[in-house]
Design a protein around this motif. Structure first.
Motif, short mmCIF file in Angstrom:
data_model
loop_
_atom_site.label_atom_id
_atom_site.label_comp_id
_atom_site.label_asym_id
_atom_site.label_seq_id
_atom_site.Cartn_x
_atom_site.Cartn_y
_atom_site.Cartn_z
N MET A 177 -35.21 28.36 -24.43
CA MET A 177 -35.98 27.23 -23.94
C MET A 177 -35.17 26.47 -22.89
O MET A 177 -33.96 26.28 -23.04
CB MET A 177 -36.31 26.28 -25.11
N ILE A 178 -35.85 26.06 -21.81
CA ILE A 178 -35.22 25.27 -20.77
C ILE A 178 -35.92 23.92 -20.71
O ILE A 178 -37.15 23.83 -20.64
CB ILE A 178 -35.31 25.95 -19.40
N VAL A 179 -35.12 22.86 -20.72
CA VAL A 179 -35.64 21.51 -20.60
C VAL A 179 -35.23 20.98 -19.23
O VAL A 179 -34.05 20.89 -18.92
CB VAL A 179 -35.08 20.59 -21.70
N GLU A 180 -36.23 20.66 -18.40
CA GLU A 180 -35.96 20.09 -17.08
C GLU A 180 -36.08 18.57 -17.19
O GLU A 180 -37.12 18.05 -17.56
CB GLU A 180 -36.93 20.62 -16.04
N MET A 181 -34.99 17.89 -16.87
CA MET A 181 -34.99 16.44 -16.96
C MET A 181 -35.77 15.82 -15.81
O MET A 181 -35.81 16.36 -14.71
CB MET A 181 -33.56 15.89 -16.94
N SER A 182 -36.34 14.67 -16.08
CA SER A 182 -37.02 13.91 -15.04
C SER A 182 -36.00 13.44 -14.01
O SER A 182 -34.87 13.06 -14.36
CB SER A 182 -37.74 12.71 -15.65
N GLN A 183 -36.39 13.47 -12.74
CA GLN A 183 -35.48 13.01 -11.69
C GLN A 183 -35.28 11.51 -11.74
O GLN A 183 -34.35 10.98 -11.12
CB GLN A 183 -36.02 13.43 -10.32
N THR A 184 -36.12 10.81 -12.48
CA THR A 184 -35.98 9.36 -12.61
C THR A 184 -35.16 8.96 -13.83
O THR A 184 -34.91 7.77 -14.04
CB THR A 184 -37.36 8.69 -12.68
N ALA A 185 -34.73 9.95 -14.62
CA ALA A 185 -33.96 9.63 -15.82
C ALA A 185 -32.60 9.07 -15.42
O ALA A 185 -31.90 9.63 -14.58
CB ALA A 185 -33.78 10.88 -16.67
N ASP A 186 -32.21 7.95 -16.02
CA ASP A 186 -30.91 7.38 -15.70
C ASP A 186 -29.83 8.03 -16.57
O ASP A 186 -30.11 8.90 -17.41
CB ASP A 186 -30.91 5.85 -15.87
N ALA A 187 -28.59 7.62 -16.35
CA ALA A 187 -27.46 8.26 -17.03
C ALA A 187 -27.56 8.12 -18.55
O ALA A 187 -27.25 9.05 -19.30
CB ALA A 187 -26.14 7.66 -16.52
N ASP A 188 -28.00 6.93 -19.03
CA ASP A 188 -28.11 6.73 -20.48
C ASP A 188 -29.19 7.63 -21.08
O ASP A 188 -28.99 8.21 -22.16
CB ASP A 188 -28.43 5.26 -20.77
N GLU A 189 -30.33 7.75 -20.40
CA GLU A 189 -31.40 8.62 -20.89
C GLU A 189 -30.95 10.08 -20.90
O GLU A 189 -31.25 10.82 -21.85
CB GLU A 189 -32.65 8.47 -20.02
N ALA A 190 -30.25 10.49 -19.85
CA ALA A 190 -29.77 11.87 -19.78
C ALA A 190 -28.79 12.16 -20.91
O ALA A 190 -28.87 13.22 -21.56
CB ALA A 190 -29.09 12.12 -18.42
N ARG A 191 -27.87 11.25 -21.16
CA ARG A 191 -26.89 11.45 -22.23
C ARG A 191 -27.57 11.48 -23.60
O ARG A 191 -27.27 12.33 -24.45
CB ARG A 191 -25.84 10.34 -22.19
N ALA A 192 -28.52 10.56 -23.82
CA ALA A 192 -29.22 10.52 -25.10
C ALA A 192 -30.03 11.79 -25.33
O ALA A 192 -30.06 12.34 -26.45
CB ALA A 192 -30.13 9.29 -25.15
N LEU A 193 -30.67 12.29 -24.27
CA LEU A 193 -31.46 13.51 -24.38
C LEU A 193 -30.57 14.70 -24.72
O LEU A 193 -30.91 15.50 -25.60
CB LEU A 193 -32.22 13.76 -23.09
N GLN A 194 -29.43 14.82 -24.04
CA GLN A 194 -28.54 15.93 -24.32
C GLN A 194 -28.01 15.87 -25.75
O GLN A 194 -27.86 16.90 -26.42
CB GLN A 194 -27.40 15.95 -23.31
N GLU A 195 -27.72 14.68 -26.23
CA GLU A 195 -27.24 14.54 -27.61
C GLU A 195 -28.32 14.93 -28.61
O GLU A 195 -28.05 15.61 -29.61
CB GLU A 195 -26.79 13.10 -27.85
N THR A 196 -29.56 14.55 -28.32
CA THR A 196 -30.68 14.91 -29.19
C THR A 196 -30.89 16.42 -29.23
O THR A 196 -31.09 17.02 -30.30
CB THR A 196 -31.98 14.22 -28.72
#
Length: 340
Positions: free
Chosen positions: A1-20
């Motif tokens: 599975m590949i998860v493509e992050m939103s280009q509007t995601a900020d650093a905190d959202e990106a970190r939280a998503l990767q941790e999840t």
């Protein structure tokens, strides 16, 4: 599975998503692509539903892939990928011809070959500076001096150049002098080399191992792409057979098979596959008809004097005739030659 992050995601959202995702799947691998950040999630027995992940904050889309390769899977880019090399495009409507001597032997030899392939309409010049040979006593290439010769011919001919790296420590030096780094058949599963190629900043031409399955070939491409390099072109160059009529068995059926499985462009090497100049012409035309994105052809001004694989090389006049035949086949298929 590949998860493509939103280009509007900020650093905190990106970190939280990767941790999840890491907590859900175990190990995850993050890759930067032209469209943003991709997170590859892979675990044995994964039963997560795409919708479960798609609802997480910071997710743009979720792509499911069928096998152990994810970034190379057709599902990621259903329309196919295009790879640009020195103004030439693989994977578009055009057909790319890479041509030149199997090995760079001398300034004069390379100049004569480059003039011939450029004059006949080839899009890129190929030539080996490092040559992994079956025999340790065979010509192994000129190394850095061969790379410099290729660079000089780029300036003279205007053609982009392609050459092979055989060891991880060679990749940076090859990438410094060429427009596309080749990984040869013997190194298709040299994973340290593949990773280094993925970090070199150049497009990569990946030849199929002569006993490799389609899945193994695409997993090799995945090693390159997982290091952040999406610009991979696959090359079918023949697989091991049992007859002696040809050097290898050219597996043209693999072209549409791999194009169904992967979004990466596919070219064919009829010279190394057949080992016979008389067979290079019909197999080149057949590759075009089979839907390949291009071919790589050995051309040498004096094959009888070649230090490497002269027996399979076309003479300049024969290559010119081949290019004329190829144009007619491409027109019949609704395509055209890619010009530099």
């Amino acid at each position: 599975m590949i998860v493509e992050m939103s280009q509007t995601a900020d650093a905190d959202e990106a970190r939280a998503l990767q941790e999840t995702l890491a907590a859900r799947f175990g190990a995850v691998h993050t890759v930067w692509s032209a469209t943003g950040r991709l997170v590859v999630c892979h675990s044995a027995g994964d039963d997560a539903e795409p919708g479960e992940v798609a609802g997480l904050a910071g997710v743009r889309r979720v792509v499911t892939s069928p096998g152990p390769y994810h970034l190379a899977a057709r599902a990621l880019r259903p329309a196919g990928s295009r790879v640009r090399v020195h103004g030439v495009e693989f994977g578009g409507p055009g057909f790319v011809v890479l041509a030149g001597p199997c090995a760079v032997e001398s300034t004069d030899q390379l100049a004569r070959s480059a003039e011939a392939v450029a004059g006949a309409g080839a899009a890129l010049l190929r030539g080996g500076a490092y040559k992994p040979r079956t025999s340790p006593y065979a010509f192994q290439g000129l190394g850095v001096e061969g790379l410099r010769m290729l660079g000089r011919q780029r300036a003279v001919s205007g053609l982009g150049v392609v050459s092979e790296a055989t060891q991880p420590e060679e990749v940076a030096k090859v990438a410094e002098h060429v427009d596309m780094v080749q990984i040869g058949t013997r190194n298709m599963q040299n994973y340290a080399l593949l990773k280094e190629a993925g970090r070199c900043g150049r497009p990569v031409l990946l030849k199929r191992g002569f006993a490799a399955t389609a899945e193994e070939w695409l997993c090799a491409a995945e090693y390159i792409m997982s290091e952040g390099n999406p610009d991979v072109v696959l090359c079918e160059r023949g697989i091991r057979g049992y007859g002696r009529e040809t050097r290898f068995t050219l597996d043209l059926a693999i072209v549409p098979v791999v194009k169904r499985l992967s979004h990466l462009p596919v070219v064919v090497d009829p010279s190394h596959a057949t080992g016979v100049p008389e067979l290079v012409v019909p197999m080149t035309l057949a590759a075009a008809a089979a839907g390949a994105d291009g071919v790589i052809v050995d051309v040498h001004a004096d094959p009888s004097a070649a230090l490497c694989d002269g027996g399979q090389a076309l003479l300049p006049d024969d290559f010119k005739a081949l290019m004329g035949d190829l144009e007619r086949v491409l027109v019949a298929c609704g395509r055209e030659l890619e010009r530099p």
